[in-house]
Design a protein around this motif. Structure first.
Motif, PDB file in Angstrom:
ATOM      1  N   VAL A   1      25.975  35.614  59.298  1.00 20.31           N
ATOM      2  CA  VAL A   1      25.083  34.511  59.653  1.00 20.31           C
ATOM      3  C   VAL A   1      23.666  35.055  59.760  1.00 20.31           C
ATOM      4  CG1 VAL A   1      24.500  32.836  61.464  1.00 20.31           C
ATOM      5  CG2 VAL A   1      26.885  33.184  60.805  1.00 20.31           C
ATOM      6  N   ASP A   2      22.708  34.330  59.169  1.00 22.22           N
ATOM      7  CA  ASP A   2      21.317  34.804  59.172  1.00 22.22           C
ATOM      8  C   ASP A   2      20.587  34.326  60.434  1.00 22.22           C
ATOM      9  OD1 ASP A   2      20.603  32.137  58.786  1.00 22.22           O
ATOM     10  OD2 ASP A   2      20.167  32.377  56.659  1.00 22.22           O
ATOM     11  N   GLY A   3      19.274  34.584  60.477  1.00 17.06           N
ATOM     12  CA  GLY A   3      18.484  34.252  61.652  1.00 17.06           C
ATOM     13  C   GLY A   3      18.351  32.774  61.917  1.00 17.06           C
ATOM     14  N   GLN A   4      18.640  31.954  60.909  1.00 15.81           N
ATOM     15  CA  GLN A   4      18.596  30.499  61.065  1.00 15.81           C
ATOM     16  C   GLN A   4      19.981  29.908  61.337  1.00 15.81           C
ATOM     17  OE1 GLN A   4      16.677  32.036  58.353  1.00 15.81           O
ATOM     18  NE2 GLN A   4      15.185  32.024  60.042  1.00 15.81           N
ATOM     19  N   ARG A   5      20.922  30.770  61.697  1.00 11.26           N
ATOM     20  CA  ARG A   5      22.309  30.378  61.976  1.00 11.26           C
ATOM     21  C   ARG A   5      22.959  29.702  60.764  1.00 11.26           C
ATOM     22  NH1 ARG A   5      24.591  31.008  66.523  1.00 11.26           N
ATOM     23  NH2 ARG A   5      26.087  29.332  66.141  1.00 11.26           N
ATOM     24  N   ARG A   6      22.648  30.217  59.582  1.00  8.76           N
ATOM     25  CA  ARG A   6      23.284  29.764  58.348  1.00  8.76           C
ATOM     26  C   ARG A   6      24.131  30.898  57.782  1.00  8.76           C
ATOM     27  NH1 ARG A   6      23.832  24.422  58.103  1.00  8.76           N
ATOM     28  NH2 ARG A   6      21.855  23.288  58.062  1.00  8.76           N
ATOM     29  N   PHE A   7      25.293  30.538  57.296  1.00 12.95           N
ATOM     30  CA  PHE A   7      26.243  31.527  56.782  1.00 12.95           C
ATOM     31  C   PHE A   7      25.855  31.939  55.372  1.00 12.95           C
ATOM     32  CE2 PHE A   7      30.341  32.498  54.649  1.00 12.95           C
ATOM     33  CZ  PHE A   7      30.716  33.582  55.415  1.00 12.95           C
ATOM     34  N   ARG A   8      25.839  33.235  55.107  1.00 16.73           N
ATOM     35  CA  ARG A   8      25.482  33.762  53.785  1.00 16.73           C
ATOM     36  C   ARG A   8      26.590  34.692  53.300  1.00 16.73           C
ATOM     37  NH1 ARG A   8      21.990  29.882  52.780  1.00 16.73           N
ATOM     38  NH2 ARG A   8      20.299  29.824  54.341  1.00 16.73           N
ATOM     39  N   MET A   9      26.842  34.652  52.008  1.00 19.47           N
ATOM     40  CA  MET A   9      27.914  35.454  51.425  1.00 19.47           C
ATOM     41  C   MET A   9      27.442  36.105  50.139  1.00 19.47           C
ATOM     42  SD  MET A   9      31.755  34.249  50.295  1.00 19.47           S
ATOM     43  CE  MET A   9      31.192  33.074  49.044  1.00 19.47           C
ATOM     44  N   HIS A  10      27.717  37.407  50.006  1.00 25.82           N
ATOM     45  CA  HIS A  10      27.487  38.120  48.754  1.00 25.82           C
ATOM     46  C   HIS A  10      28.809  38.098  47.985  1.00 25.82           C
ATOM     47  CE1 HIS A  10      23.548  39.499  50.122  1.00 25.82           C
ATOM     48  NE2 HIS A  10      24.124  39.809  51.276  1.00 25.82           N
ATOM     49  N   GLY A  11      28.973  37.072  47.169  1.00 26.71           N
ATOM     50  CA  GLY A  11      30.264  36.778  46.566  1.00 26.71           C
ATOM     51  C   GLY A  11      30.845  37.896  45.719  1.00 26.71           C
ATOM     52  N   LYS A  12      30.024  38.546  44.919  1.00 34.21           N
ATOM     53  CA  LYS A  12      30.540  39.612  44.053  1.00 34.21           C
ATOM     54  C   LYS A  12      31.043  40.793  44.865  1.00 34.21           C
ATOM     55  CE  LYS A  12      27.822  38.440  39.948  1.00 34.21           C
ATOM     56  NZ  LYS A  12      26.795  38.894  38.979  1.00 34.21           N
ATOM     57  N   ASP A  13      30.316  41.144  45.935  1.00 33.53           N
ATOM     58  CA  ASP A  13      30.764  42.247  46.793  1.00 33.53           C
ATOM     59  C   ASP A  13      32.089  41.909  47.465  1.00 33.53           C
ATOM     60  OD1 ASP A  13      28.488  43.639  46.137  1.00 33.53           O
ATOM     61  OD2 ASP A  13      27.424  43.160  47.994  1.00 33.53           O
ATOM     62  N   VAL A  14      32.210  40.659  47.923  1.00 36.15           N
ATOM     63  CA  VAL A  14      33.444  40.226  48.587  1.00 36.15           C
ATOM     64  C   VAL A  14      34.615  40.287  47.615  1.00 36.15           C
ATOM     65  CG1 VAL A  14      34.622  38.264  49.668  1.00 36.15           C
ATOM     66  CG2 VAL A  14      32.235  38.797  50.279  1.00 36.15           C
ATOM     67  N   ALA A  15      34.408  39.789  46.401  1.00 43.41           N
ATOM     68  CA  ALA A  15      35.490  39.779  45.409  1.00 43.41           C
ATOM     69  C   ALA A  15      35.937  41.198  45.069  1.00 43.41           C
ATOM     70  CB  ALA A  15      35.038  39.046  44.149  1.00 43.41           C
ATOM     71  N   ARG A  16      34.979  42.112  44.871  1.00 44.06           N
ATOM     72  CA  ARG A  16      35.335  43.505  44.548  1.00 44.06           C
ATOM     73  C   ARG A  16      36.115  44.136  45.703  1.00 44.06           C
ATOM     74  NH1 ARG A  16      30.190  43.699  41.705  1.00 44.06           N
ATOM     75  NH2 ARG A  16      29.136  44.211  43.666  1.00 44.06           N
ATOM     76  N   PHE A  17      35.669  43.871  46.919  1.00 43.89           N
ATOM     77  CA  PHE A  17      36.375  44.401  48.083  1.00 43.89           C
ATOM     78  C   PHE A  17      37.814  43.898  48.121  1.00 43.89           C
ATOM     79  CE2 PHE A  17      37.876  43.132  52.287  1.00 43.89           C
ATOM     80  CZ  PHE A  17      38.016  44.367  52.900  1.00 43.89           C
ATOM     81  N   CYS A  18      38.004  42.609  47.911  1.00 45.16           N
ATOM     82  CA  CYS A  18      39.351  42.026  47.975  1.00 45.16           C
ATOM     83  C   CYS A  18      40.272  42.622  46.916  1.00 45.16           C
ATOM     84  CB  CYS A  18      39.275  40.509  47.810  1.00 45.16           C
ATOM     85  SG  CYS A  18      38.472  39.668  49.193  1.00 45.16           S
ATOM     86  N   MET A  19      39.775  42.780  45.703  1.00 42.44           N
ATOM     87  CA  MET A  19      40.600  43.321  44.619  1.00 42.44           C
ATOM     88  C   MET A  19      40.990  44.785  44.874  1.00 42.44           C
ATOM     89  SD  MET A  19      40.939  40.718  42.810  1.00 42.44           S
ATOM     90  CE  MET A  19      40.091  39.154  42.597  1.00 42.44           C
ATOM     91  N   ARG A  20      40.131  45.505  45.600  1.00 47.90           N
ATOM     92  CA  ARG A  20      40.420  46.909  45.887  1.00 47.90           C
ATOM     93  C   ARG A  20      41.318  47.053  47.112  1.00 47.90           C
ATOM     94  NH1 ARG A  20      38.244  50.061  49.660  1.00 47.90           N
ATOM     95  NH2 ARG A  20      36.522  48.603  50.030  1.00 47.90           N
ATOM     96  N   ALA A  21      40.963  46.400  48.203  1.00 53.47           N
ATOM     97  CA  ALA A  21      41.609  46.674  49.487  1.00 53.47           C
ATOM     98  C   ALA A  21      42.920  45.934  49.702  1.00 53.47           C
ATOM     99  CB  ALA A  21      40.638  46.334  50.629  1.00 53.47           C
ATOM    100  N   ILE A  22      43.022  44.702  49.232  1.00 51.79           N
ATOM    101  CA  ILE A  22      44.163  43.878  49.630  1.00 51.79           C
ATOM    102  C   ILE A  22      45.466  44.287  48.932  1.00 51.79           C
ATOM    103  CG2 ILE A  22      45.013  41.539  49.950  1.00 51.79           C
ATOM    104  CD1 ILE A  22      42.460  42.556  51.611  1.00 51.79           C
ATOM    105  N   PRO A  23      45.490  44.551  47.634  1.00 49.88           N
ATOM    106  CA  PRO A  23      46.750  45.052  47.060  1.00 49.88           C
ATOM    107  C   PRO A  23      47.240  46.327  47.735  1.00 49.88           C
ATOM    108  CG  PRO A  23      45.273  44.316  45.325  1.00 49.88           C
ATOM    109  CD  PRO A  23      44.466  44.314  46.591  1.00 49.88           C
ATOM    110  N   ARG A  24      46.317  47.224  48.104  1.00 55.15           N
ATOM    111  CA  ARG A  24      46.711  48.456  48.788  1.00 55.15           C
ATOM    112  C   ARG A  24      47.287  48.146  50.167  1.00 55.15           C
ATOM    113  NH1 ARG A  24      41.296  52.079  47.472  1.00 55.15           N
ATOM    114  NH2 ARG A  24      41.529  52.097  45.195  1.00 55.15           N
ATOM    115  N   SER A  25      46.660  47.227  50.883  1.00 54.30           N
ATOM    116  CA  SER A  25      47.166  46.851  52.202  1.00 54.30           C
ATOM    117  C   SER A  25      48.562  46.255  52.100  1.00 54.30           C
ATOM    118  CB  SER A  25      46.217  45.833  52.858  1.00 54.30           C
ATOM    119  OG  SER A  25      46.759  45.345  54.067  1.00 54.30           O
ATOM    120  N   ILE A  26      48.770  45.395  51.124  1.00 47.96           N
ATOM    121  CA  ILE A  26      50.093  44.800  50.936  1.00 47.96           C
ATOM    122  C   ILE A  26      51.112  45.879  50.574  1.00 47.96           C
ATOM    123  CG2 ILE A  26      51.434  43.249  49.443  1.00 47.96           C
ATOM    124  CD1 ILE A  26      48.966  41.399  49.433  1.00 47.96           C
TER     125      ILE A  26
END
Length: 345
Positions: free
Chosen positions: A211-236
């Protein structure tokens, strides 16, 4: 092709020795409001290909302006208690997973819910500040609390209305997040037993969902997607190993419904595309509510399909993740007999 996973015998023994808490029933609350994603995508100049193939939502559930987080939580609990013969005096704890509370979090949402339901003072009430990873974390937290207190039953609520913080003009988030609440009855000896879990945090990536200084939610979508593809199969993979299972022994993989691209991508990495549903098309990414919403229908269907084992994996803000297995115990106690878990989406 499904990946082969080695089984570590000490971890299997550890999992077998865990106290047998499980899921007995799930209640749901979906607000009646809907955002039409196709119309919103046109206004935000988002292509139809991106909307359908990457994001994957047709509409987003949205609470009304006079509803707050605690109201949604109360509605989900009432739905839960309509499904099971349990009195408030028989409940040991109430946990609410949210990062979008009433009144900036003071008092905690769980206390507000406790008061609105007029529950007895013997019920411990606390909040858990986690986002999309919160449901699987909270299964372990509530089970551990009950174990420590020699308790029997706890109610786990997820209620995280992102409409409070999403910028309706932000192309990166406005087409993704929906509002919902769920209430899960966790009980000693319940039929869907919670197995060994895997948890983790990549705090160095915490700015990817913030959440930024104006209390709005922000997402870096490409970073999130790369993280999910790397971390979640390993966790499972680690979770399956801890429980002495392979992916071929899993009836269904229930992932946090982040987006179609993320769910389909993780399923492909696991070799489990045929048993990893993307079920939130009409409601959106409902944060910590997405897994229990999916489960409320899938576990009912499991009775018809003789499905006994599910893997759950939640991930998001933090960046954090949590994976576990739930397995049906077919025993003789009254709680092992069929209890409807919730309505289908």
């Amino acid at each position: 092709m499904a990946r082969m996973l080695a089984v570590d015998p000490p971890l299997v023994r550890e999992a077998a020795a865990r106290p047998e808490f499980g899921i007995r029933a799930i209640g749901n609350y979906l607000p009646s409001g809907r955002i039409d994603c196709e119309a919103l995508a046109r206004r935000l100049d988002v292509s139809d290909y991106t909307l359908r193939s990457k994001i994957g939502f047709d509409s987003l559930a949205q609470k009304s302006g006079d509803e707050d987080t605690s109201d949604m939580a109360v509605a989900a609990i009432r739905d839960l208690l309509d499904r099971v013969d349990v009195q408030p005096t028989e409940i040991d704890c109430l946990a609410v997973v949210t990062q979008n509370p009433d009144n900036f979090g003071i008092p905690q949402v769980s206390a507000l819910v406790h008061g609105k339901l007029d529950w007895p003072e013997t019920v411990a009430a606390f909040d858990i500040s986690l986002g999309c990873s919160g449901y699987v974390y909270a299964l372990a937290i509530v089970s551990g609390f009950l174990l420590a207190q020699n308790g029997r039953r706890g109610v786990l609520v997820t209620a995280d209305p992102y409409s409070k913080i999403v910028d309706p003009e932000d192309r990166g988030t406005a087409l993704i997040f929906g509002d919902a609440a769920t209430a899960t009855l966790i009980e000693r000896g319940a039929p869907w037993r919670i197995g060994a879990s895997d948890f983790g945090t990549a705090g160095s990536m915490s700015a990817s969902l913030a959440v930024d200084g104006q209390r709005r939610f922000r997402m870096h979508g490409k970073d999130v997607a790369r993280f999910c593809m790397r971390a979640i199969p390993r966790s499972i993979g680690r979770t399956l190993s801890k429980n002495g299972l392979s992916i071929d022994q899993i009836g269904m993989v229930v992932l946090h419904q982040g987006s179609r691209f993320i769910v389909d991508g993780i399923a492909s990495e696991l070799g489990a595309t045929g048993k990893t549903p993307f079920s939130a098309v009409t409601i959106g990414n409902t944060s910590s509510s997405s897994i229990p919403l999916a489960l409320s229908g899938l576990l009912d269907e499991a009775d018809e399909q003789s499905t006994d084992t599910f893997v759950l994996s939640s991930f998001g803000v933090g960046m954090s993740w949590a994976s576990t297995v739930i397995k049906r115990h077919r025993g003789d106690s009254p709680n092992d007999r069929a209890t409807p878990l919730g309505g289908r989406l």
